[in-house]
Write a protein that holds these residues in place. Structure first.
Motif, PDB file in Angstrom:
ATOM      1  N   VAL A 103       0.840  -1.205   0.000  1.00  0.00           N
ATOM      2  CA  VAL A 103       0.000   0.000   0.000  1.00  0.00           C
ATOM      3  C   VAL A 103       0.873   1.252   0.000  1.00  0.00           C
ATOM      4  O   VAL A 103       0.605   2.212  -0.713  1.00  0.00           O
ATOM      5  CB  VAL A 103      -0.972  -0.020   1.201  1.00  0.00           C
ATOM      6  N   ILE A 104       1.940   1.243   0.786  1.00  0.00           N
ATOM      7  CA  ILE A 104       2.858   2.396   0.830  1.00  0.00           C
ATOM      8  C   ILE A 104       3.465   2.623  -0.554  1.00  0.00           C
ATOM      9  O   ILE A 104       3.503   3.746  -1.053  1.00  0.00           O
ATOM     10  CB  ILE A 104       3.948   2.200   1.893  1.00  0.00           C
ATOM     11  N   GLU A 148       0.144   3.305  -3.192  1.00  0.00           N
ATOM     12  CA  GLU A 148      -0.872   4.322  -2.956  1.00  0.00           C
ATOM     13  C   GLU A 148      -0.374   5.561  -2.219  1.00  0.00           C
ATOM     14  O   GLU A 148      -1.056   6.569  -2.204  1.00  0.00           O
ATOM     15  CB  GLU A 148      -2.040   3.705  -2.192  1.00  0.00           C
ATOM     16  N   ASN A 149       0.775   5.456  -1.557  1.00  0.00           N
ATOM     17  CA  ASN A 149       1.329   6.571  -0.789  1.00  0.00           C
ATOM     18  C   ASN A 149       0.260   7.223   0.103  1.00  0.00           C
ATOM     19  O   ASN A 149      -0.051   8.404  -0.043  1.00  0.00           O
ATOM     20  CB  ASN A 149       1.956   7.594  -1.739  1.00  0.00           C
ATOM     21  N   PRO A 150      -0.312   6.441   1.040  1.00  0.00           N
ATOM     22  CA  PRO A 150      -1.437   6.949   1.833  1.00  0.00           C
ATOM     23  C   PRO A 150      -1.004   7.984   2.868  1.00  0.00           C
ATOM     24  O   PRO A 150       0.169   8.102   3.204  1.00  0.00           O
ATOM     25  CB  PRO A 150      -1.953   5.691   2.535  1.00  0.00           C
ATOM     26  N   GLU A 151      -1.981   8.718   3.366  1.00  0.00           N
ATOM     27  CA  GLU A 151      -1.721   9.617   4.482  1.00  0.00           C
ATOM     28  C   GLU A 151      -1.336   8.759   5.683  1.00  0.00           C
ATOM     29  O   GLU A 151      -1.896   7.680   5.883  1.00  0.00           O
ATOM     30  CB  GLU A 151      -2.973  10.435   4.813  1.00  0.00           C
ATOM     31  N   SER A 169      -2.025   9.001   8.772  1.00  0.00           N
ATOM     32  CA  SER A 169      -3.140   8.732   9.689  1.00  0.00           C
ATOM     33  C   SER A 169      -3.998   7.566   9.199  1.00  0.00           C
ATOM     34  O   SER A 169      -4.470   6.760  10.000  1.00  0.00           O
ATOM     35  CB  SER A 169      -3.994   9.986   9.866  1.00  0.00           C
ATOM     36  N   SER A 170      -4.176   7.441   7.886  1.00  0.00           N
ATOM     37  CA  SER A 170      -4.965   6.320   7.380  1.00  0.00           C
ATOM     38  C   SER A 170      -4.200   5.012   7.514  1.00  0.00           C
ATOM     39  O   SER A 170      -4.786   3.963   7.769  1.00  0.00           O
ATOM     40  CB  SER A 170      -5.403   6.549   5.943  1.00  0.00           C
ATOM     41  N   LEU A 171      -2.891   5.060   7.372  1.00  0.00           N
ATOM     42  CA  LEU A 171      -2.073   3.863   7.577  1.00  0.00           C
ATOM     43  C   LEU A 171      -2.221   3.374   9.015  1.00  0.00           C
ATOM     44  O   LEU A 171      -2.408   2.179   9.259  1.00  0.00           O
ATOM     45  CB  LEU A 171      -0.605   4.178   7.262  1.00  0.00           C
ATOM     46  N   ILE A 177      -5.858   1.919   9.477  1.00  0.00           N
ATOM     47  CA  ILE A 177      -6.107   0.640   8.802  1.00  0.00           C
ATOM     48  C   ILE A 177      -5.303  -0.501   9.416  1.00  0.00           C
ATOM     49  O   ILE A 177      -5.832  -1.579   9.664  1.00  0.00           O
ATOM     50  CB  ILE A 177      -5.797   0.760   7.293  1.00  0.00           C
ATOM     51  N   TYR A 185       9.069   7.133   2.326  1.00  0.00           N
ATOM     52  CA  TYR A 185       7.774   7.381   2.953  1.00  0.00           C
ATOM     53  C   TYR A 185       7.936   7.541   4.461  1.00  0.00           C
ATOM     54  O   TYR A 185       7.420   8.482   5.054  1.00  0.00           O
ATOM     55  CB  TYR A 185       6.811   6.223   2.646  1.00  0.00           C
ATOM     56  N   HIS A 235       7.252  10.902   6.789  1.00  0.00           N
ATOM     57  CA  HIS A 235       6.111  10.881   7.701  1.00  0.00           C
ATOM     58  C   HIS A 235       6.438  10.345   9.092  1.00  0.00           C
ATOM     59  O   HIS A 235       5.527  10.076   9.874  1.00  0.00           O
ATOM     60  CB  HIS A 235       4.982  10.038   7.098  1.00  0.00           C
TER      61      HIS A 235
END
Length: 90
Positions: free
Chosen positions: A37-38, A41-44, A46-48, A51, A78, A82
């Motif tokens: 996913v990282i 999708e490079n998620p925020e 907080s969502s990582l 989830i 990443y 972050h």
């Protein structure tokens, strides 16, 4: 995670690697999915955390900090971008 991740060929496409890891049936599938996913999708951050949970993110940070485990450069970037938010959430 460390044994399988250490043996990955850095030149393999992340999609192919992730598909093989997800099918592997090991106990580390959540961590492997999180890496995929990282990379894809490079998620925020907080969502990582929401989830995958605090324990999985803590494990990711610990793994990234180890010098004897190979990690995808995209995951390293990443985490470095972050880290403050990720650490604040655990």
């Amino acid at each position: 995670m460390s044994g399988e991740m250490a043996n990955l060929n850095p030149g393999e496409a992340p999609q192919l690697v992730a598909q093989g890891l997800i099918r592997s049936g090991s106990a580390d599938n959540d961590a492997k999915r999180m890496l995929f996913v990282i990379l894809e999708e490079n998620p925020e951050p907080s969502s990582l955390l929401r989830i995958y949970g605090q324990a999985a993110v803590r494990g990711l940070l610990t793994t990234v900090d180890r010098k004897d485990v190979w990690m995808y450069p995209g995951v390293l970037e990443y985490v470095s971008r972050h880290r403050e938010v990720l650490e604040g959430g655990i």
